[in-house]
Design a protein around this motif. Structure first.
Motif, mmCIF file in Angstrom:
data_model
loop_
_atom_site.group_PDB
_atom_site.id
_atom_site.type_symbol
_atom_site.label_atom_id
_atom_site.label_comp_id
_atom_site.label_asym_id
_atom_site.label_seq_id
_atom_site.Cartn_x
_atom_site.Cartn_y
_atom_site.Cartn_z
ATOM 1 N N THR A 255 0.831 -1.196 0.000
ATOM 2 C CA THR A 255 0.000 0.000 0.000
ATOM 3 C C THR A 255 0.870 1.253 0.000
ATOM 4 O OG1 THR A 255 -1.646 -1.203 1.271
ATOM 5 C CG2 THR A 255 -1.865 1.165 1.214
ATOM 6 N N LYS A 256 0.456 2.237 -0.808
ATOM 7 C CA LYS A 256 1.191 3.512 -0.877
ATOM 8 C C LYS A 256 0.240 4.642 -0.505
ATOM 9 C CE LYS A 256 4.304 1.916 -4.412
ATOM 10 N NZ LYS A 256 4.912 2.145 -5.699
ATOM 11 N N TYR A 257 0.731 5.578 0.274
ATOM 12 C CA TYR A 257 -0.065 6.724 0.708
ATOM 13 C C TYR A 257 0.615 8.033 0.325
ATOM 14 C CZ TYR A 257 -2.929 3.663 3.559
ATOM 15 O OH TYR A 257 -3.789 2.692 3.979
ATOM 16 N N LEU A 258 -0.180 8.971 -0.129
ATOM 17 C CA LEU A 258 0.273 10.339 -0.344
ATOM 18 C C LEU A 258 -0.320 11.155 0.788
ATOM 19 C CD1 LEU A 258 1.650 12.509 -2.070
ATOM 20 C CD2 LEU A 258 -0.513 12.742 -3.312
ATOM 21 N N ILE A 259 0.514 11.741 1.604
ATOM 22 C CA ILE A 259 0.054 12.535 2.744
ATOM 23 C C ILE A 259 0.123 14.001 2.336
ATOM 24 C CG2 ILE A 259 0.423 13.111 5.162
ATOM 25 C CD1 ILE A 259 1.830 10.353 5.433
ATOM 26 N N ASN B 16 4.199 -1.114 7.377
ATOM 27 C CA ASN B 16 3.690 -1.862 6.212
ATOM 28 C C ASN B 16 3.100 -1.006 5.102
ATOM 29 O OD1 ASN B 16 4.474 -4.305 7.339
ATOM 30 N ND2 ASN B 16 2.574 -4.454 8.496
ATOM 31 N N PHE B 17 3.465 0.242 5.008
ATOM 32 C CA PHE B 17 3.054 1.035 3.847
ATOM 33 C C PHE B 17 4.134 2.037 3.482
ATOM 34 C CE2 PHE B 17 1.223 3.391 7.428
ATOM 35 C CZ PHE B 17 1.599 4.685 7.166
ATOM 36 N N ASP B 18 4.163 2.387 2.203
ATOM 37 C CA ASP B 18 5.063 3.427 1.707
ATOM 38 C C ASP B 18 4.324 4.756 1.734
ATOM 39 O OD1 ASP B 18 7.153 1.678 1.155
ATOM 40 O OD2 ASP B 18 6.397 1.251 -0.861
ATOM 41 N N TYR B 19 5.038 5.830 1.960
ATOM 42 C CA TYR B 19 4.398 7.141 2.011
ATOM 43 C C TYR B 19 5.244 8.186 1.303
ATOM 44 C CZ TYR B 19 7.743 8.385 5.606
ATOM 45 O OH TYR B 19 8.901 8.644 6.281
ATOM 46 N N GLU C 274 11.538 11.375 7.219
ATOM 47 C CA GLU C 274 11.912 11.885 5.901
ATOM 48 C C GLU C 274 10.659 12.132 5.064
ATOM 49 O OE1 GLU C 274 14.294 8.971 3.876
ATOM 50 O OE2 GLU C 274 13.270 7.358 4.920
ATOM 51 N N LEU C 275 10.850 12.718 3.874
ATOM 52 C CA LEU C 275 9.713 13.041 3.000
ATOM 53 C C LEU C 275 9.097 11.817 2.336
ATOM 54 C CD1 LEU C 275 10.954 16.271 1.188
ATOM 55 C CD2 LEU C 275 9.156 16.073 2.901
ATOM 56 N N THR C 276 9.881 10.808 2.063
ATOM 57 C CA THR C 276 9.373 9.552 1.506
ATOM 58 C C THR C 276 9.976 8.410 2.303
ATOM 59 O OG1 THR C 276 11.175 9.388 -0.087
ATOM 60 C CG2 THR C 276 9.174 10.461 -0.846
ATOM 61 N N GLY C 277 9.223 7.348 2.410
ATOM 62 C CA GLY C 277 9.777 6.224 3.150
ATOM 63 C C GLY C 277 8.762 5.125 3.372
ATOM 64 N N HIS C 278 9.055 4.291 4.341
ATOM 65 C CA HIS C 278 8.245 3.132 4.675
ATOM 66 C C HIS C 278 7.936 3.181 6.162
ATOM 67 C CE1 HIS C 278 6.801 -0.963 4.256
ATOM 68 N NE2 HIS C 278 7.433 -1.238 5.386
ATOM 69 N N PHE C 279 6.680 2.950 6.512
ATOM 70 C CA PHE C 279 6.262 2.976 7.913
ATOM 71 C C PHE C 279 5.101 2.015 8.102
ATOM 72 C CE2 PHE C 279 3.682 4.646 11.398
ATOM 73 C CZ PHE C 279 4.638 4.740 12.397
#
Length: 55
Positions: A2-6, A30-33, A23-28
């Protein structure tokens, strides 16, 4: 995965998320953001004269 745009309305809010997540992009958890902020207001109230009227 799953990928999320915050999206945040202000850069200051994005920086707060960045501090919390690291950071601005990463993994947290079980999802990428990816973090980004908008420029200007996300929503505004409609003018009374231009709102849709109930039928």
């Amino acid at each position: 995965m799953t990928k999320y745009l915050i999206l945040t309305e202000k850069p200051n809010a994005r920086r707060n998320f960045e501090k919390a997540l690291g950071e601005l992009t990463g993994h947290f958890a079980n999802f990428d953001y990816k973090l980004t902020n908008l420029s200007g207001h996300v929503m505004t109230l409609a003018n009374r004269k231009t709102r849709c009227q109930p039928i």
